[in-house]
Design a protein around this motif. Sequence first.
Motif, short mmCIF file in Angstrom:
data_model
loop_
_atom_site.label_atom_id
_atom_site.label_comp_id
_atom_site.label_asym_id
_atom_site.label_seq_id
_atom_site.Cartn_x
_atom_site.Cartn_y
_atom_site.Cartn_z
N SER A 98 0.80 -1.23 0.00
CA SER A 98 0.00 0.00 0.00
C SER A 98 0.83 1.28 0.00
N ILE A 99 2.09 1.22 0.40
CA ILE A 99 2.86 2.46 0.55
C ILE A 99 3.07 3.18 -0.78
N GLY A 100 3.01 2.45 -1.88
CA GLY A 100 3.22 3.09 -3.17
C GLY A 100 1.95 3.36 -3.94
N GLU A 101 0.81 3.34 -3.26
CA GLU A 101 -0.46 3.52 -3.96
C GLU A 101 -0.57 4.89 -4.64
N ASN A 102 0.05 5.89 -4.05
CA ASN A 102 0.04 7.22 -4.64
C ASN A 102 1.25 8.00 -4.13
N LYS A 103 1.44 9.18 -4.68
CA LYS A 103 2.60 10.00 -4.33
C LYS A 103 2.63 10.33 -2.86
N GLU A 104 1.47 10.66 -2.29
CA GLU A 104 1.40 11.08 -0.89
C GLU A 104 1.79 9.94 0.06
N SER A 105 1.26 8.74 -0.18
CA SER A 105 1.57 7.63 0.72
C SER A 105 3.04 7.24 0.61
N TRP A 106 3.61 7.32 -0.59
CA TRP A 106 5.03 7.01 -0.76
C TRP A 106 5.89 8.04 -0.05
N PHE A 160 12.32 1.70 -12.84
CA PHE A 160 12.93 1.30 -11.56
C PHE A 160 14.06 2.25 -11.19
N LYS A 161 14.96 2.51 -12.12
CA LYS A 161 16.10 3.39 -11.81
C LYS A 161 15.64 4.80 -11.49
N ASP A 162 14.66 5.30 -12.21
CA ASP A 162 14.15 6.64 -11.93
C ASP A 162 13.48 6.70 -10.55
N ALA A 163 12.68 5.67 -10.23
CA ALA A 163 11.98 5.64 -8.94
C ALA A 163 12.96 5.53 -7.78
N VAL A 164 13.97 4.69 -7.94
CA VAL A 164 14.97 4.53 -6.88
C VAL A 164 15.76 5.82 -6.71
N SER A 165 16.24 6.38 -7.80
CA SER A 165 17.05 7.60 -7.74
C SER A 165 16.29 8.74 -7.08
N GLU A 166 15.07 8.97 -7.52
CA GLU A 166 14.28 10.08 -6.99
C GLU A 166 13.93 9.85 -5.52
N ILE A 224 5.45 4.93 -9.58
CA ILE A 224 5.57 4.11 -8.38
C ILE A 224 4.35 3.24 -8.13
N PRO A 225 3.11 3.72 -8.40
CA PRO A 225 1.95 2.83 -8.19
C PRO A 225 1.96 1.58 -9.07
N ASP A 226 2.81 1.53 -10.10
CA ASP A 226 2.88 0.32 -10.92
C ASP A 226 3.58 -0.82 -10.19
N PHE A 227 4.30 -0.50 -9.12
CA PHE A 227 4.92 -1.53 -8.28
C PHE A 227 3.86 -1.93 -7.23
N ASN A 228 2.79 -2.51 -7.69
CA ASN A 228 1.59 -2.65 -6.86
C ASN A 228 1.35 -4.03 -6.30
N THR A 229 2.35 -4.89 -6.32
CA THR A 229 2.25 -6.16 -5.62
C THR A 229 3.24 -6.15 -4.47
N GLU A 230 3.05 -7.03 -3.53
CA GLU A 230 3.93 -7.06 -2.36
C GLU A 230 5.38 -7.21 -2.78
N ILE A 231 5.64 -8.13 -3.71
CA ILE A 231 7.04 -8.42 -4.05
C ILE A 231 7.67 -7.29 -4.87
N THR A 232 6.94 -6.70 -5.83
CA THR A 232 7.54 -5.61 -6.61
C THR A 232 7.75 -4.38 -5.75
N ASP A 253 6.55 13.27 -12.51
CA ASP A 253 6.65 12.26 -13.57
C ASP A 253 7.18 10.94 -13.03
N VAL A 254 8.16 11.03 -12.13
CA VAL A 254 8.74 9.81 -11.56
C VAL A 254 7.78 9.17 -10.58
N SER A 255 7.20 9.98 -9.69
CA SER A 255 6.30 9.41 -8.68
C SER A 255 5.08 8.77 -9.32
N GLY A 256 4.75 9.19 -10.55
CA GLY A 256 3.61 8.60 -11.22
C GLY A 256 3.80 7.14 -11.59
#
Length: 240
Positions: free
Chosen positions: A17-25, A178-184, A208-216, A203-206
């Motif tokens: 759930s932490i990556g559901e949106n920009k605010e929660s992340w 992945f690299k953009d999300a990690v870097s940012e 992050i919600p694609d990593f929407n399973t526990e493992i990703t 643009d990058v935070s948009g």
Amino acid sequence: MTKYEKISVLAKETARSIGENKESWMNYLDVASRLYKYPFEDQILIYAQRPDATACAEIDTWNRLGRRVNRGATGIALLRDPSLSYRIRYVFDISDTNNRENRQILLWQMKPEYENEVIRALQDKFLLNRNSSFPDTIETLSMQLAEESAGDCLPDLLSNKQDSFLEELDDASIARWFKDAVSESVRYMVLHRCGYAPELDSDVSGCIPDFNTEITASILGLAVSTLSQSVLREIGVTVK
């Protein structure tokens, strides 16, 4: 359901759930930046149970530091190796303790006058050869670390993308996201801990919600947590 099972479920649900949106992340990163010495799996459980926590430790550690846990304080449950007899351990935030021995617990704080020395330390530690401001140094370093970590993380991510929104993307796009999300995220987390007021790039935070399973989500979170810890530990040592 046992206590261990309940905490395990909480960890899985929080990771997802932490990556559901920009605010929660950003909320997760804010907590993780204060608790950067803890691994990702502990950070998400502290975030889920005590998002206002600033410094956590077990009772024995607080005792050694001259502080006592307040009577009736509720511990934050963290998971241990399931093969151990005690599979849950508890930590307490500093706000749950009292200072009976008049000993101060000082957390390091970044100040403008420390920046040049910290930049030199980071350049030596991570082999940076570019002179720039402190925020720019952190941005450059975050991009470098994200690129380096991709080699270790991407095979695992690509083999576990099923059932996530990443499944719709080709491998090159997943690698870039992945690299953009990690870097940012590393940039944000380090600067936030150092007292700046960073923002996540929209643009990058948009992505992050694609990593929407526990493992990703866990693969992303673990990379961010591990890399941020390496940077913040070096900064903390230099500041102290």
